[in-house]
Scaffold this active site. Sequence first.
Site, PDB file in Angstrom:
ATOM      1  N   GLU A 244      33.297  -0.697  38.991  1.00 26.28           N
ATOM      2  CA  GLU A 244      31.884  -0.363  38.787  1.00 26.28           C
ATOM      3  C   GLU A 244      31.785   1.063  38.244  1.00 26.28           C
ATOM      4  OE1 GLU A 244      27.829  -0.812  41.473  1.00 26.28           O
ATOM      5  OE2 GLU A 244      29.672  -0.155  42.450  1.00 26.28           O
TER       6      GLU A 244
ATOM      7  N   LYS B 265      23.978  -7.295  38.755  1.00 25.66           N
ATOM      8  CA  LYS B 265      24.156  -7.150  40.202  1.00 25.66           C
ATOM      9  C   LYS B 265      22.886  -7.529  40.966  1.00 25.66           C
ATOM     10  CE  LYS B 265      25.587  -3.550  43.525  1.00 25.66           C
ATOM     11  NZ  LYS B 265      25.909  -2.095  43.618  1.00 25.66           N
TER      12      LYS B 265
ATOM     13  N   CYS C  44      30.473  -4.963  43.616  1.00 19.88           N
ATOM     14  CA  CYS C  44      30.442  -4.048  44.759  1.00 19.88           C
ATOM     15  C   CYS C  44      29.683  -4.580  45.985  1.00 19.88           C
ATOM     16  CB  CYS C  44      29.898  -2.702  44.305  1.00 19.88           C
ATOM     17  SG  CYS C  44      30.339  -1.327  45.417  1.00 19.88           S
TER      18      CYS C  44
END
Length: 298
Positions: free
Chosen positions: A67, A138, A179
């Site tokens: 990321e 995300k 993440c």
Amino acid sequence: MNTWFASVDLTKASLSTQIPMATVKKTVRVAAAQMTSVNDLMANFNTCSRLVQEAASAGAKLICFPENFSYMGEKSGDSVKIAESLDGPVMQRYCSLARDTNMWLSLGGFQERFDDTHLYNTHVVIDDTGMIQSTYQKMHLFDVDVPGGSSYKESSFTVPGKNIVSVDSPVGRLGLTVCYDLRFPKIYQQLRFDQKAQVILVPSAFTTVTGEAHWEILLRARAIETQCYVIAASQAGKHNEKRESYGDTLIIDPWGSVVGRLPDRFSTGITVADIDFSLLESVRTKMPIDKQRVSIDL
């Protein structure tokens, strides 16, 4: 009693004994990168370029980056200022890198422009011809007061995605996450059972506090419960005076064993491992959780 399950020792060596491998071993090599991104787009690109060359020399077909691979802001609002569309010069530079090196790239956490005040945190997969094959925005944003650490509110400048995404590649069917998604198992269940993922990508920039407590545990749990390879490329070390990342880039097999790890969790470099499709098939055949799942209505 399930005597096979009772006799299994949770080690890779024991798994090889308990689960016969196919006569012909089908494998393909992957790489996972670890780096310390800064607020300099070209410096980060040069680091990525060097790591891609290393991965290509090692025989990898895919390299996964963490990321914020292209940029790590120093001040609030920096990331929004540099955010751009996927057809902008930053992403096109990485497309050229993929084409020139004949490598697939997983670029997790690119700052894709939404408007003047917000961006998408976008995971981009580029094929070896330099074409963008898939993107995932995300879904779960990092709004957290880290115990003993800083407070984060990713939603203040990031728009969450709405779609779960997978894509076929030379290293298997890839499930895309980023993440903080790691803490929400449902997306991984859907990637495995609904979208038939074989390899799940988790590009990350975990904090040192949360990384020490949960990083490896969560990754191995996702690998075990989905019976997928998990590739977790991580940011590492001190980016600036305000931000430090845990590091410890990992590649984990479907049995939950770590098969790729850098010797230094703070260093810049790559780890490589082979995706073994015969192991993947054996684990899933001997423990067919896809057929044994029970629907539970709460």
